[in-house]
Design an enzyme around this catalytic site. Structure first.
Site, short mmCIF file in Angstrom:
data_model
loop_
_atom_site.label_atom_id
_atom_site.label_comp_id
_atom_site.label_asym_id
_atom_site.label_seq_id
_atom_site.Cartn_x
_atom_site.Cartn_y
_atom_site.Cartn_z
N THR A 186 7.14 -6.89 1.96
CA THR A 186 7.53 -5.32 2.45
C THR A 186 8.04 -5.20 3.40
O THR A 186 8.24 -5.99 4.42
CB THR A 186 5.92 -4.72 2.62
OG1 THR A 186 5.16 -4.70 1.37
CG2 THR A 186 6.17 -3.35 3.31
N ASP A 217 -1.55 -1.59 0.02
CA ASP A 217 -1.76 -1.15 1.38
C ASP A 217 -0.64 -0.09 1.61
O ASP A 217 -0.89 0.73 2.62
CB ASP A 217 -1.89 -2.28 2.48
CG ASP A 217 -0.76 -3.33 2.48
OD1 ASP A 217 -0.24 -3.45 1.43
OD2 ASP A 217 -0.47 -3.66 3.59
#
Ligand code: ASP
Length: 329
Positions: A186, A217
């Site tokens: 990410t 998340d």
């Protein structure tokens, strides 16, 4: 180390030293550190290109949130990055679904999850923040919203990524997503502008070959990112399920509020992740943090994580943080 109660904290205050100032404990004999601004910090090698775009915004006098969005849009549009935006790996059904969120120091935030067919989920997340009374839209609702707001739909699954997916399908008859230290990178990016404003942005295609509909998340405020203008900002990368269990980025910011420097706050948060995830040896989780004085740091479970820092004294440098299990322990 257990958290000290207020009385213990005051007794131990000298141990916290300069770090204690981050919690707003500055006194005449213990003045606040001089702030370094602007600063951009972001995850992984692809963070350097994102940082450069964010830096451009900040050094032209732009605000932290604009810089954070501009930075991660570079990664989202890069087809060579297999973990974010265009070119991201699909889920186990062969569909690329994207998660993204952004937040500023005042608590304003927006988020999208399981969004299909748009290169810049971060900008859709920003629009959620700006034009709806909500924080988060998901799936078809997020897609309908993006279309209604004029975002242009795009095919995100590139031929090479499709071929890799087909190989994965062939080699994984159990159709089970892998849980490992790879396949998740990410972009999480933190900014501090010249006026002292803080922001964070986080955007990802999530875990490769995940279940369709899985949300990690990254778009969850408090897990993948968190910002408090009085303290600092944090973001996470790695196995999202493990970060969610610890409410990781919120925890990092709260640890800074208690007086820990960014690197130590990240280390303590990783310890919490480890405590809640017995399989921690099989996964990677990394945090980066930036406090309101422009100090940054990171920590991770395994070696292999790095992040980029752009500041008046660090020219978009790659930093290898210490890790729990690796050689940099
Ligand atoms: N944290 C992300 C997720 O679990 C993956 C990553 O860091 O690349 O969705």
């Amino acid at each position: 180390m257990p958290y000290p109660n207020r009385r213990d904290f005051l007794r131990q205050a000298p141990l916290f030293g300069v770090a204690g100032l981050a919690a707003g404990c500055a006194t005449a004999s213990n003045p606040e550190p001089e702030a370094v601004r602007p600063v951009v910090v972001s995850t992984w090698q692809h963070g350097q290109a994102a940082n450069a775009a964010a830096w451009e915004v900040l050094t032209s006098g732009g605000r932290a949130l604009d810089a954070a969005e501009a930075g991660v849009r570079v990664t989202e549009a890069d087809p060579a990055v297999r973990t974010v935006g265009l070119g991201g790996r699909p889920d186990r059904d062969g569909v690329v679904t994207l998660d993204a969120a952004l937040m500023d120091g005042s608590g304003r935030c927006g988020s999208v999850a399981a969004l299909e067919g748009f290169v810049h989920p971060i900008s859709v997340a920003r629009r959620v923040m700006e034009v709806t009374p909500h924080v988060m839209l998901v799936g078809d609702g997020a897609r309908d919203f993006a279309l209604a707001e004029g975002f242009t739909p795009t095919e995100l699954l590139l031929p090479e990524t499709r071929r890799e997916y087909q190989v994965w399908l062939r080699d994984n008859p159990g159709y089970r997503p892998p849980i490992n230290v790879e396949n998740h990178d990410t972009i999480g990016l933190l900014t501090l502008d010249r006026q002292g404003g803080l922001a964070a942005a986080c955007t990802t295609s999530g875990a490769a070959y995940k279940y369709h509909g899985r949300v990690g998340d990254s778009p969850l405020i408090g897990a993948g990112l968190y910002v408090d203008g009085e303290v600092g900002a944090a973001t996470a990368t790695g196995w999202g399920e493990a970060v969610i269990r610890a409410c990781g980025s919120f925890l990092v910011v709260e640890l800074m509020r208690q007086g820990h420097l960014p690197a130590e706050a990240c280390r303590l948060a990783v310890e919490r992740v480890i405590a809640k995830n017995p399989d921690y040896r099989e996964i990677q989780v990394g945090f980066i943090a930036l406090d309101r004085y422009g100090r940054s740091g990171g920590y991770c479970i395994q070696d292999g994580f790095d992040y980029a820092v752009y500041s008046p004294s660090q020219a978009n440098e790659m930093i290898v943080p210490p890790s729990k299990l690796g050689q940099h322990e």
